[in-house]
Design a protein around this motif. Structure first.
Motif, PDB file in Angstrom:
ATOM      1  N   MET A   5       0.926  -1.215   0.008  1.00 14.29           N
ATOM      2  CA  MET A   5       0.139  -0.116  -0.064  1.00 14.29           C
ATOM      3  C   MET A   5       0.805   1.411  -0.123  1.00 14.29           C
ATOM      4  SD  MET A   5      -3.101  -1.336   2.561  1.00 14.29           S
ATOM      5  CE  MET A   5      -2.283  -0.618   4.022  1.00 14.29           C
ATOM      6  N   LEU A   6       0.988   2.035  -1.195  1.00 13.33           N
ATOM      7  CA  LEU A   6       1.985   3.016  -1.209  1.00 13.33           C
ATOM      8  C   LEU A   6       1.040   4.115  -1.022  1.00 13.33           C
ATOM      9  CD1 LEU A   6       4.143   2.276  -4.291  1.00 13.33           C
ATOM     10  CD2 LEU A   6       4.619   2.258  -2.042  1.00 13.33           C
ATOM     11  N   ASP A   7       1.884   5.172  -0.345  1.00 10.91           N
ATOM     12  CA  ASP A   7       1.144   6.533   0.010  1.00 10.91           C
ATOM     13  C   ASP A   7       2.079   7.463  -0.467  1.00 10.91           C
ATOM     14  OD1 ASP A   7      -0.454   8.461   0.905  1.00 10.91           O
ATOM     15  OD2 ASP A   7      -0.291   8.007   3.156  1.00 10.91           O
ATOM     16  N   PHE A   8       1.721   8.569  -1.136  1.00 11.25           N
ATOM     17  CA  PHE A   8       2.499   9.727  -1.589  1.00 11.25           C
ATOM     18  C   PHE A   8       2.374  10.783  -0.725  1.00 11.25           C
ATOM     19  CE2 PHE A   8       2.140   6.563  -5.119  1.00 11.25           C
ATOM     20  CZ  PHE A   8       3.440   6.414  -5.715  1.00 11.25           C
ATOM     21  N   ARG A   9       3.456  11.226  -0.381  1.00 10.32           N
ATOM     22  CA  ARG A   9       3.606  12.376   0.356  1.00 10.32           C
ATOM     23  C   ARG A   9       4.685  13.599   0.216  1.00 10.32           C
ATOM     24  NH1 ARG A   9       0.930  11.831   5.568  1.00 10.32           N
ATOM     25  NH2 ARG A   9      -0.714  10.242   5.069  1.00 10.32           N
ATOM     26  N   ALA A  23       7.402   8.354  -1.878  1.00  8.96           N
ATOM     27  CA  ALA A  23       6.333   7.180  -1.919  1.00  8.96           C
ATOM     28  C   ALA A  23       6.811   6.306  -0.507  1.00  8.96           C
ATOM     29  CB  ALA A  23       6.477   6.097  -2.927  1.00  8.96           C
ATOM     30  N   VAL A  24       5.681   6.055   0.271  1.00  6.10           N
ATOM     31  CA  VAL A  24       5.734   5.423   1.369  1.00  6.10           C
ATOM     32  C   VAL A  24       5.130   4.169   1.304  1.00  6.10           C
ATOM     33  CG1 VAL A  24       6.853   7.225   3.117  1.00  6.10           C
ATOM     34  CG2 VAL A  24       4.155   6.897   2.707  1.00  6.10           C
ATOM     35  N   ILE A  44      18.496  12.744   4.432  1.00  4.02           N
ATOM     36  CA  ILE A  44      17.329  13.082   5.250  1.00  4.02           C
ATOM     37  C   ILE A  44      16.914  12.097   5.912  1.00  4.02           C
ATOM     38  CG2 ILE A  44      15.007  14.224   5.158  1.00  4.02           C
ATOM     39  CD1 ILE A  44      15.552  15.223   2.406  1.00  4.02           C
ATOM     40  N   SER A  45      16.435  12.156   7.424  1.00  2.07           N
ATOM     41  CA  SER A  45      16.258  11.115   8.160  1.00  2.07           C
ATOM     42  C   SER A  45      14.547  11.308   8.178  1.00  2.07           C
ATOM     43  CB  SER A  45      16.587  11.245   9.633  1.00  2.07           C
ATOM     44  OG  SER A  45      16.172  10.280  10.662  1.00  2.07           O
ATOM     45  N   ILE A  46      13.934   9.905   7.888  1.00  4.58           N
ATOM     46  CA  ILE A  46      12.522   9.930   7.514  1.00  4.58           C
ATOM     47  C   ILE A  46      11.982   9.110   8.587  1.00  4.58           C
ATOM     48  CG2 ILE A  46      10.696   8.954   6.062  1.00  4.58           C
ATOM     49  CD1 ILE A  46      12.061  11.403   4.844  1.00  4.58           C
ATOM     50  N   ALA A  47      11.103   9.592   9.353  1.00  5.29           N
ATOM     51  CA  ALA A  47      10.186   8.580  10.485  1.00  5.29           C
ATOM     52  C   ALA A  47       8.850   8.425  10.092  1.00  5.29           C
ATOM     53  CB  ALA A  47      10.266   9.290  11.957  1.00  5.29           C
ATOM     54  N   LEU A  48       8.535   7.401   9.734  1.00  2.00           N
ATOM     55  CA  LEU A  48       7.136   6.863   9.203  1.00  2.00           C
ATOM     56  C   LEU A  48       6.560   6.041  10.488  1.00  2.00           C
ATOM     57  CD1 LEU A  48       4.814   6.531   7.319  1.00  2.00           C
ATOM     58  CD2 LEU A  48       6.100   4.451   6.574  1.00  2.00           C
ATOM     59  N   GLY A  54      -4.297   2.700   9.317  1.00  2.00           N
ATOM     60  CA  GLY A  54      -3.334   2.706   7.827  1.00  2.00           C
ATOM     61  C   GLY A  54      -2.894   3.866   7.305  1.00  2.00           C
ATOM     62  N   ARG A  55      -3.161   4.966   8.177  1.00  2.00           N
ATOM     63  CA  ARG A  55      -2.661   6.233   7.651  1.00  2.00           C
ATOM     64  C   ARG A  55      -1.409   6.353   7.916  1.00  2.00           C
ATOM     65  NH1 ARG A  55      -8.112   8.548   9.858  1.00  2.00           N
ATOM     66  NH2 ARG A  55      -6.890   8.181  11.642  1.00  2.00           N
ATOM     67  N   ALA A  56      -0.451   7.009   6.963  1.00  2.00           N
ATOM     68  CA  ALA A  56       0.522   7.199   7.288  1.00  2.00           C
ATOM     69  C   ALA A  56       1.033   8.856   8.001  1.00  2.00           C
ATOM     70  CB  ALA A  56       1.585   7.199   5.979  1.00  2.00           C
ATOM     71  N   HIS A  57       1.953   8.599   8.985  1.00  2.00           N
ATOM     72  CA  HIS A  57       2.238  10.109   9.625  1.00  2.00           C
ATOM     73  C   HIS A  57       3.850  10.033   9.322  1.00  2.00           C
ATOM     74  CE1 HIS A  57      -1.567  10.486  11.386  1.00  2.00           C
ATOM     75  NE2 HIS A  57      -1.543   9.190  11.547  1.00  2.00           N
ATOM     76  N   LEU A  58       4.227  11.190   8.940  1.00  2.37           N
ATOM     77  CA  LEU A  58       5.739  11.109   8.311  1.00  2.37           C
ATOM     78  C   LEU A  58       6.291  12.445   9.029  1.00  2.37           C
ATOM     79  CD1 LEU A  58       7.262   9.472   6.014  1.00  2.37           C
ATOM     80  CD2 LEU A  58       6.776  11.175   4.465  1.00  2.37           C
TER      81      LEU A  58
END
Length: 66
Positions: A5-9, A23-24, A44-48, A54-58
């Motif tokens: 399940m890709l989510d684009f942010r 894409a996450v 860049i340090s990414i925290a997902l 199922g919602r992404a918080h980035l």
């Protein structure tokens, strides 16, 4: 088979400020990883975090920021 399940942010590079579309993969759950800026090439340090719905918080920060 697990469906990805890709989510684009859109995030902003903490170094140069450029808006970047990434894409996450929310099917993998919470993740911490490094992604290079597409403009200035700095890390860049990414925290997902994925919530129960199922919602992404980035969040994105400079690699050496605490």
């Amino acid at each position: 088979m697990l469906e990805r399940m890709l989510d684009f942010r859109t995030i902003h590079c903490p170094y140069c400020g450029q808006a970047l579309d990434i894409a996450v993969d929310v099917s993998a759950g919470d993740q911490d990883y490094i992604e290079d800026c597409q403009v200035c090439c700095r890390p860049i340090s990414i925290a997902l975090a994925v919530d129960d719905q199922g919602r992404a918080h980035l969040s994105a920060r400079a690699e050496n920021d605490a």
